[in-house]
Design an enzyme around this catalytic site. Structure first.
Site, PDB file in Angstrom:
ATOM      1  N   ASP A 180       0.809  -1.223   0.000  1.00 24.40           N
ATOM      2  CA  ASP A 180       0.000   0.000   0.000  1.00 24.40           C
ATOM      3  C   ASP A 180       0.843   1.274   0.000  1.00 24.40           C
ATOM      4  OD1 ASP A 180      -1.976  -1.874   0.383  1.00 24.40           O
ATOM      5  OD2 ASP A 180      -2.920  -0.826   2.068  1.00 24.40           O
ATOM      6  N   HIS A 209       3.531  -2.239   3.262  1.00 28.54           N
ATOM      7  CA  HIS A 209       3.637  -0.918   2.626  1.00 28.54           C
ATOM      8  C   HIS A 209       4.973  -0.787   1.904  1.00 28.54           C
ATOM      9  CE1 HIS A 209       0.691  -0.541   5.886  1.00 28.54           C
ATOM     10  NE2 HIS A 209       0.121   0.393   5.143  1.00 28.54           N
TER      11      HIS A 209
HETATM   12 ZN   LIG Z   1      -2.698   3.116   3.231  1.00 29.14          ZN
END
Ligand SMILES: [Zn+2]
Length: 275
Positions: free
Chosen positions: A61, A207
């Site tokens: 992400d 992430h």
């Molecule tokens: Zn996010």
């Protein structure tokens, strides 16, 4: 005898569940409306997917990051792994070439909003703008519109899921494995958490904007492969869905997992800033 008892237990559990479902208190109903996928929205929200086989989806992400995402793409290519990127529109506009490369190399691109706001506290019109702008940026970078959306922080109401699905056609993708890598606990901890929690059908959140996450990936991929896991994109995982319960979510849910839909409360931004 054992089989009979097992059957009886299943029946008893089912009766109990149905009983609860039939007469919820008004308070329970209000909470259920707000936080749980209901039977009216089959196949919109996924924390994990029930599959026959050792398939999992790695998701990354908040990118693309100018430096880290290309590094991750090199790693994924070396391991022949297909992943899913939930990108931020602002970052796509800044580095469309990185998103184009990811798509060209077989990865899936999902919408993660334009500027990472909390949907749970926003008007429909503001959410619509966030999603539309990002959808357009992804289309212009890759030539394809996304079919998946992940709300920032996992924060979204059941009503919002419904109209977003109707208007954009998106499946709403949450996760069942969260190494909390945004707290930057170090590569060894990120790897250990992913290895401990990942099951067949898992959707793993991390992430591609944190150096420690990228550092954790080579050995994480090696060890997941050694355990026999096979990596697919989220849409591929959903297409593999078979009938039956997805494995129990590690998040407290209060209801038994019964379908591939999300059985658990939507993580609130306060308790789970992941995503
Ligand atoms: Zn996010």
């Amino acid at each position: 005898m054992f089989a009979y008892r097992l059957l009886f237990c299943c029946f008893a559990a089912l009766s109990f569940t149905l009983g609860l479902g039939a007469e919820p208190s008004p308070a329970t109903r209000a909470i259920a409306r707000e936080t749980r996928a209901t039977p009216e929205e089959p196949g919109i929200t996924f924390n994990s997917v029930h599959v026959d086989g050792p398939y999992i989806a790695m998701t990354f992400d908040d990118g693309p990051s100018a430096t880290l995402t290309p590094k991750l793409l090199d790693l994924l290519a070396a391991h022949h792994i297909k992943a899913t990127f939930f990108v931020i529109g602002e970052n796509v506009a800044e580095h469309p070439e990185i998103v184009a490369r990811a798509a060209r190399e077989g990865h899936e691109i999902g919408n993660h909003s334009w500027s990472h706001p909390n949907f749970g506290k926003m008007s429909d019109e503001s959410i619509r703008r966030q999603l539309r702008q990002t959808d357009d940026a992804i289309k212009s970078a890759t030539g394809k519109r996304p079919t998946l959306m992940r709300p920032p922080y996992g924060s979204i109401t059941t009503r919002q899921k419904r109209w977003i699905h109707d208007e954009f056609g998106y499946n709403v993708i949450l996760w069942d494995v969260d190494p909390n890598d945004w707290k930057r606990p170090g590569p060894a901890v990120v790897r250990a958490r992913i290895l401990k929690e990942t099951r067949p059908g898992s959707i793993v959140l991390s992430h591609d904007i944190h150096p420690g996450t990228i550092e954790a990936m080579p050995s994480t991929f090696d060890e997941l492969e050694a355990k026999g896991f096979k990596f697919v994109t989220v849409s591929e995982l959903i297409r593999m869905a078979t009938a039956g319960p997805s494995h129990p979510s590690p998040q407290p849910s209060g209801v038994p997992a019964s379908t591939t839909r999300s059985p658990s409360p939507t993580p609130s931004p306060a308790s789970s800033p992941g995503g």
